[in-house]
Design a protein around this motif. Structure first.
Motif, short mmCIF file in Angstrom:
data_model
loop_
_atom_site.label_atom_id
_atom_site.label_comp_id
_atom_site.label_asym_id
_atom_site.label_seq_id
_atom_site.Cartn_x
_atom_site.Cartn_y
_atom_site.Cartn_z
N LEU A 320 0.81 -1.03 0.13
CA LEU A 320 0.11 0.07 -0.01
C LEU A 320 0.71 1.32 -0.05
O LEU A 320 2.23 1.25 0.36
N GLN A 321 0.20 2.46 -0.58
CA GLN A 321 0.90 3.63 -0.20
C GLN A 321 0.45 4.37 0.69
O GLN A 321 -1.01 4.17 1.05
N HIS A 322 1.18 5.47 1.58
CA HIS A 322 0.64 6.13 2.57
C HIS A 322 -0.22 7.21 1.79
O HIS A 322 0.30 7.57 0.70
N PRO A 323 -1.37 7.65 2.27
CA PRO A 323 -2.16 8.68 1.55
C PRO A 323 -1.29 9.79 1.22
O PRO A 323 -1.74 10.68 0.59
N LEU A 324 -0.13 10.20 2.05
CA LEU A 324 0.57 11.47 1.80
C LEU A 324 1.79 11.16 1.10
O LEU A 324 2.64 12.06 0.80
N ALA A 325 1.92 9.98 0.40
CA ALA A 325 3.27 9.73 -0.34
C ALA A 325 2.94 10.75 -1.57
O ALA A 325 1.97 10.70 -2.18
N GLY A 326 3.94 11.09 -2.09
CA GLY A 326 4.40 11.83 -3.15
C GLY A 326 3.62 13.27 -3.24
O GLY A 326 3.57 14.16 -4.00
N SER A 327 3.22 13.61 -1.75
CA SER A 327 2.44 14.94 -2.05
C SER A 327 3.70 16.13 -1.74
O SER A 327 4.68 15.93 -1.49
N GLU A 328 3.25 17.15 -2.48
CA GLU A 328 4.10 18.27 -2.78
C GLU A 328 4.39 18.74 -1.33
O GLU A 328 3.71 19.07 -0.51
N GLY A 329 5.91 18.70 -1.16
CA GLY A 329 6.38 19.43 0.22
C GLY A 329 6.65 18.52 1.13
O GLY A 329 7.21 18.58 2.34
N SER A 330 6.43 17.16 0.62
CA SER A 330 6.59 16.05 1.87
C SER A 330 7.90 15.45 1.91
O SER A 330 8.25 14.75 3.11
N ASN A 331 8.67 15.94 1.04
CA ASN A 331 10.24 15.58 1.21
C ASN A 331 10.47 13.95 1.10
O ASN A 331 11.46 13.62 1.62
N GLY A 332 9.44 13.20 0.56
CA GLY A 332 9.60 11.80 0.54
C GLY A 332 9.35 11.30 1.75
O GLY A 332 9.62 9.92 2.06
N GLU A 333 8.94 11.79 2.91
CA GLU A 333 8.77 11.35 4.17
C GLU A 333 7.95 10.04 4.25
O GLU A 333 8.04 9.15 5.06
N TRP A 334 6.89 9.93 3.51
CA TRP A 334 5.76 8.88 3.43
C TRP A 334 6.15 7.91 2.14
O TRP A 334 4.97 7.38 1.73
N ALA A 421 -6.86 18.06 8.03
CA ALA A 421 -6.87 18.94 6.93
C ALA A 421 -6.03 18.52 5.70
O ALA A 421 -6.45 18.63 4.42
N LYS A 422 -4.83 18.09 5.75
CA LYS A 422 -4.03 17.76 5.19
C LYS A 422 -4.34 16.27 4.52
O LYS A 422 -4.45 16.35 3.10
N LEU A 423 -4.99 15.35 4.87
CA LEU A 423 -5.68 14.27 4.10
C LEU A 423 -6.67 14.53 3.31
O LEU A 423 -6.76 14.13 2.08
N ALA A 424 -7.71 15.43 3.66
CA ALA A 424 -8.74 16.00 2.86
C ALA A 424 -7.97 16.62 1.51
O ALA A 424 -8.49 16.43 0.34
N GLU A 425 -6.97 17.49 1.66
CA GLU A 425 -6.55 18.22 0.67
C GLU A 425 -5.86 17.25 -0.39
O GLU A 425 -6.12 17.56 -1.50
N VAL A 426 -5.30 15.98 -0.13
CA VAL A 426 -4.66 15.30 -0.91
C VAL A 426 -5.55 14.07 -1.38
O VAL A 426 -4.99 13.01 -1.82
N GLY A 427 -7.01 14.37 -1.03
CA GLY A 427 -7.77 13.10 -1.28
C GLY A 427 -7.83 11.82 -0.46
O GLY A 427 -8.07 10.91 -1.03
#
Length: 976
Positions: A320-334, A421-427
């Protein structure tokens, strides 16, 4: 029956009316302090210890569970200490050397928190203060409250060595606590590990289960999407998890499912407004929970369809992928793929059938990946001591799970909101809501706690203890479980089951706390080594000895002074090679060690270092009973106690938990001021303390009424015994049967009282004594014997009655002394002078020869016949034919069997309190009074024939025929 007064003045002075200075109104609030001062001046407790040495008594040691020295007493404290006092006093009076050393828990967060509050009020930073100076403030605070609580406990009539209590902050105690910790260091059970522990962000320390209480909390709930990353038919389908802790999503490392559940692939076919699902989006869900999940996402059944089955074998091949994976500004954290596997702890009762795993914040997830050998891949350190995210965590750095201070009772910080809020933002969000549920809170700050992975020091409960004390097992857990079943007596027995289950299931003991006020973990770690290295911990007896010697002189403050590391390591080790551990010990380790520096080390402790009894509230199965068991099994190989007695909680009159916010708290001080401590003590004796108890104004009024009835009984005895001397005593065999019956009942009651006290059944003891005093004495024996006591001259009958009263006095006064400590002292002093105390004597021996079971059976028959007679008289009194039973002289018809038992009409008339009675063997005439439950008895009423005696008020034919006009023959003899 002789009257209390007489209309003829010259005869009133000839009566033996009760005379006593013992007042009916007790005046306890005013008088009790006088007795306390008297006991202190006499040193009653010291006299008992001296007496025990001379008589070589067997010791009985009740070890006091230490309250915290940080506030005034509440009603639970009073219940606990009064129960302990009843145990100690009753054991002493049954011939033991009953020692009681009161103690206080003086370390730990409750006290440190109070000092920090003072700092916060002044805008000061605790961390800027020298640690030794800070600890000194904690010591002074505790000392002040020890003095206050000591006086409050003494006011309740608690006996003990108040001049020399045990305090966990005394230098000797701190030295022994460190010494006990060093035993864990040296026997191989101490280790440093990193695992999720209950953590208080507000207090910034780990907590033990005993420091946690559960309250309702409103929590956010979120349904979060984890996309399938594996190529194939299910790629990009979303595994949905549900959690009540959105703040743990940034620390997610895996998702798990249940191997035995059925799962399906579902697709959204249409969407309403304000929905976080898109048309065509596919979800993996447990079939049992799918409809509920879609409802939470505001999707009706017409908005979705089930596409197909998904087997657990198919699930196990996915990543699985973390929902924040690849999100802008995440610096690869997830961006790393999330593990996906089956786990035993998944349920299909609620949620989605999938569980998100943040092993740094959940014990089940931690244990799963620990057993898989994958901890290094899944542990995160995203949450700091204060509950904030680490500053460099993308999107959430510095956000706090909880506020620093509650706002109108709300501790919610900004972390959950930011994550949602961030989860909602990234879908990544499918739905959210709120739930009210029971949630752990710190019992000190009242703030919610979290589970947080931190390096802590533990005592291993399943590792062999290398100390050679293997009689009851080789590990702490084995020793504890065997101690519970083989060495300890439980009162009530259900206490055994509770502690056994806790010990059976408990994890390793978290010993460390990240605070300042306490005994430090006196150990050193080698720099550059890891906790799994054999030489990570310095185990050097010489170093340990230097630490203990310093603690003996300076207390635990010695650990924090400049140059301490060099002093303790000495010349044996390179100081630069080692770090000094600065955590303090869990305060439960302190209290768990009290047996060592109190029972073992003190002259007035116990001969074998073990306690006969630990007595605390039922919450201490996870507190003091628990920690003492673990500590003892780790250091002496067994439980440090032979018996455990538990009591319930104190509730208000309606059965509600007491709360300052509700306004239903009852303070012991107010009860003592209004009623006196003896009324509070009597309340304790009247309740079933093994369950929760209720207390309130109406209940206390009932207790006070019982006290008044008992006091009236005692007062009557004192008044009647005013002219009794030992030379007047009559032997049991020379007494009338009525007196012999009372002695028989005393002998039976003696056994009940001793057995009850031995079993700590104070309710049973008091009920037996109270029923005897009110039913057998006041309502029966005293009522009958008033006539002889008041009106007889120096007759054998009167002497016998006085002798019985003397025996009654000696026993009732001592039997009740452990309960009504002050009142029975007052009763004792009325007859025994000012230089003694009831608390210096034992329960008197009661001769076995007093028991006469045949007499008892025969007397029950006589009393049954008597009830028919009194019933007949009451019928005439109700009809206003007579006013007093002495106006009657009935005829009593008895069957042959009963007539053989009741042969003396004069004695039976005395029993029935009539002037005369005629006994006839044979069937009663028609119309005779009878009772259905007493066969063979009929009573024909008749008014007494004769004239009323002006002295005793009996109506008899001979009145007026003697030298003293207007009296009967008996009174003529008494007048001389």
């Amino acid at each position: 029956m002789c009257a209390d007064t007489t209309d003829t003045p010259e005869y009133k002075s000839t009566l033996n009316l009760p005379k006593t200075d013992f007042p009916m109104r007790a005046g306890l609030p005013k008088r009790e302090p006088e007795w306390l001062a008297r006991w202190a001046e006499m040193d009653v407790y010291g006299q008992l210890r001296d007496k025990a040495k001379v008589e070589e008594r067997k010791a009985f040691t009740l070890h006091d569970g230490p309250p915290y020295a940080n506030g005034h007493l509440h009603i639970g404290h009073a219940l606990n200490k009064i129960l302990k006092d009843m145990v100690v006093r009753s054991q002493q009076m049954m011939g033991k050397d009953a020692r009681y050393i009161p103690g206080w828990d003086c370390h730990g967060l409750p006290i440190e928190w109070k000092i920090e509050e003072k700092y916060r009020e002044k805008g000061l930073d605790k961390d800027a203060v020298d640690v030794v100076e800070f600890r000194q403030e904690c010591r002074e605070f505790a000392t002040g409250w020890v003095d206050i609580q000591r006086e409050e406990f003494k006011r309740l009539g608690i006996t003990g060595n108040w001049a020399d209590p045990y305090l966990t902050m005394n230098f000797h105690a701190e030295k022994v606590i460190a010494e006990e910790f060093q035993k864990f260091l040296m026997n191989g059970t101490l280790y440093q590990g990193s695992k999720p522990v209950m953590w208080s962000p507000v207090e910034q320390t780990a907590l033990a289960e005993a420091e946690v209480e559960y309250h309702d909390k409103n929590s956010f709930t979120v349904w979060v999407k984890f996309a399938v990353a594996t190529e194939g038919d299910l790629k990009d389908a979303k595994v949905v998890i549900w959690t009540t802790t959105p703040w743990t999503i940034p620390s997610n490392k895996a998702v798990v499912f249940g191997a035995d559940y059925t799962y399906g692939l579902y697709e959204v076919t249409s969407t309403p407004d304000e929905c976080w699902a898109d048309v065509g989006e596919r979800f993996l869900l447990a079939d049992k929970l799918a409809a509920d999940v879609f409802a939470k996402a505001r999707l009706e059944e017409s908005n979705w369809t089930r596409v197909r089955d998904v087997s657990t074998d198919e699930l196990s091949g996915l990543s699985l992928q973390h929902p924040l994976a690849g999100s802008e500004g995440s610096n690869g954290e997830w961006d790393d793929l999330r593990d996906f596997r089956a786990a035993d702890f998944v349920t299909d009762d609620e949620g989605t059938g999938f569980v998100h795993c943040a092993p740094s914040h959940g014990m089940e997830e931690f244990e799963l990946y620990r057993d898989l050998g994958m901890l290094q891949q899944v542990i995160t350190y995203n949450v700091m001591d204060d509950g904030s995210f680490r500053e460099d965590l993308p999107f959430f750095g510095g956000k706090r799970i909880l506020r620093e201070k509650a706002k109108k009772g709300d501790w919610e910080g900004d972390a959950n909101g930011a994550v949602m809020a961030k989860l909602a933002e990234v879908g990544g969000l499918l739905a959210r809501g709120k739930i009210k549920h029971s949630y752990p809170h710190s019992w000190r700050s009242k703030a919610p706690i979290i589970y947080r992975n931190t390096p802590q020091w533990f005592a291993a409960v399943d590792k062999a203890v290398g100390d050679g004390q293997d009689t009851y097992g080789t590990t702490i857990r084995e020793r504890a479980l065997r101690s519970i079943d083989e060495l300890v007596t439980w009162t009530p027995q259900k206490g055994r089951n509770r502690l056994y289950a806790m010990i059976e299931q408990r994890p390793d003991w978290v010993l460390s706390r990240q605070r300042a006020w306490g005994v430090p973990l006196t150990c050193f770690t080698r720099k550059g080594a890891t906790p799994t290295d054999d030489d990570y911990l310095l185990r050097d007896p010489a170093v340990n000895a230097r630490v203990l010697e310093a603690f003996k002189v300076e207390g635990a403050d010695a650990w924090y002074k400049d140059g301490a590391k060099a002093q303790f390591l000495g010349g044996d080790h390179n100081h630069d090679d080692y770090d000094q551990v600065m955590d303090i010990l869990d305060v439960w380790f302190d209290s768990g060690s009290t047996h060592a520096f109190t029972l073992r080390d003190r002259e007035d402790g116990s001969e074998d270092g073990l306690a006969d009894l630990y007595l605390e509230g039922t919450d201490q199965h996870r507190g003091w009973f628990h920690s003492s068991m673990l500590q003892g099994c780790g250091t002496i190989g067994r439980a440090p106690y032979r018996g455990v007695l538990t009591h319930g909680f104190t509730l208000d009159e309606k059965g509600m938990k007491m709360s300052k916010s509700i306004g239903n708290t009852i303070v012991p001080e107010k009860i003592v001021q209004q009623y006196g401590a003896d009324i509070l003590r009597l309340w304790v004796a009247q309740v079933d303390f093994t369950n929760d108890q209720r207390i309130g104004d109406e209940i206390l009024k009932g207790v006070a009424d019982s006290y008044r009835r008992l006091r009236n009984t005692v007062r009557y005895m004192l008044g009647s015994l005013g002219d009794f001397e030992a030379s007047m005593a009559v032997a049991r065999d020379d007494m009338p049967e009525l007196e012999q019956l009372i002695l028989h009942k005393l002998a039976v009651l003696d056994g009940v009282v001793r057995e009850g006290y031995a079993k700590y059944d104070f309710q049973g003891v008091f009920r037996a004594i109270f029923d005897f005093a009110t039913l057998d004495l006041s309502a029966f024996y005293f009522d009958i014997r008033k006539d002889a006591l008041y009106c007889d001259g120096d007759t054998d009958r009167r002497r016998a009655a006085l002798t019985v009263l003397d025996h009654l006095y000696a026993r009732l006064t001592t039997w009740l002394a452990p309960i009504l400590t002050f009142t029975m002292e007052e009763v004792w002093l009325e007859r025994n002078g000012p230089d003694t105390s009831v608390h210096l004597v034992d329960f008197p021996d009661t001769p076995d020869a007093w028991r006469d079971d045949e007499l008892a059976v025969r007397s029950e028959t006589v009393r049954a016949v008597r009830r028919v007679v009194t019933g007949a008289l009451e019928e005439q009194r109700t009809a206003k034919v007579i006013g007093s039973s002495l106006e009657a002289s009935p005829t009593v018809y008895l069957s042959e069997e009963l007539a053989a038992i009741i042969t003396n009409s004069e004695t039976f008339a005395d029993l029935c309190i009539t002037s005369q009675i005629t006994i006839v063997q044979g069937a009663a005439p028609d119309g005779a009074f009878s009772l259905d439950d007493t066969v063979g008895v009929g009573v024909v009423f008749a008014l007494s024939d004769g004239t009323k005696c002006e002295r005793c008020w009996k109506t008899l034919p001979d009145v007026g025929t003697h030298s003293h006009s207007g009296v009967c023959a008996r009174c003529e003899t008494a007048l001389g």
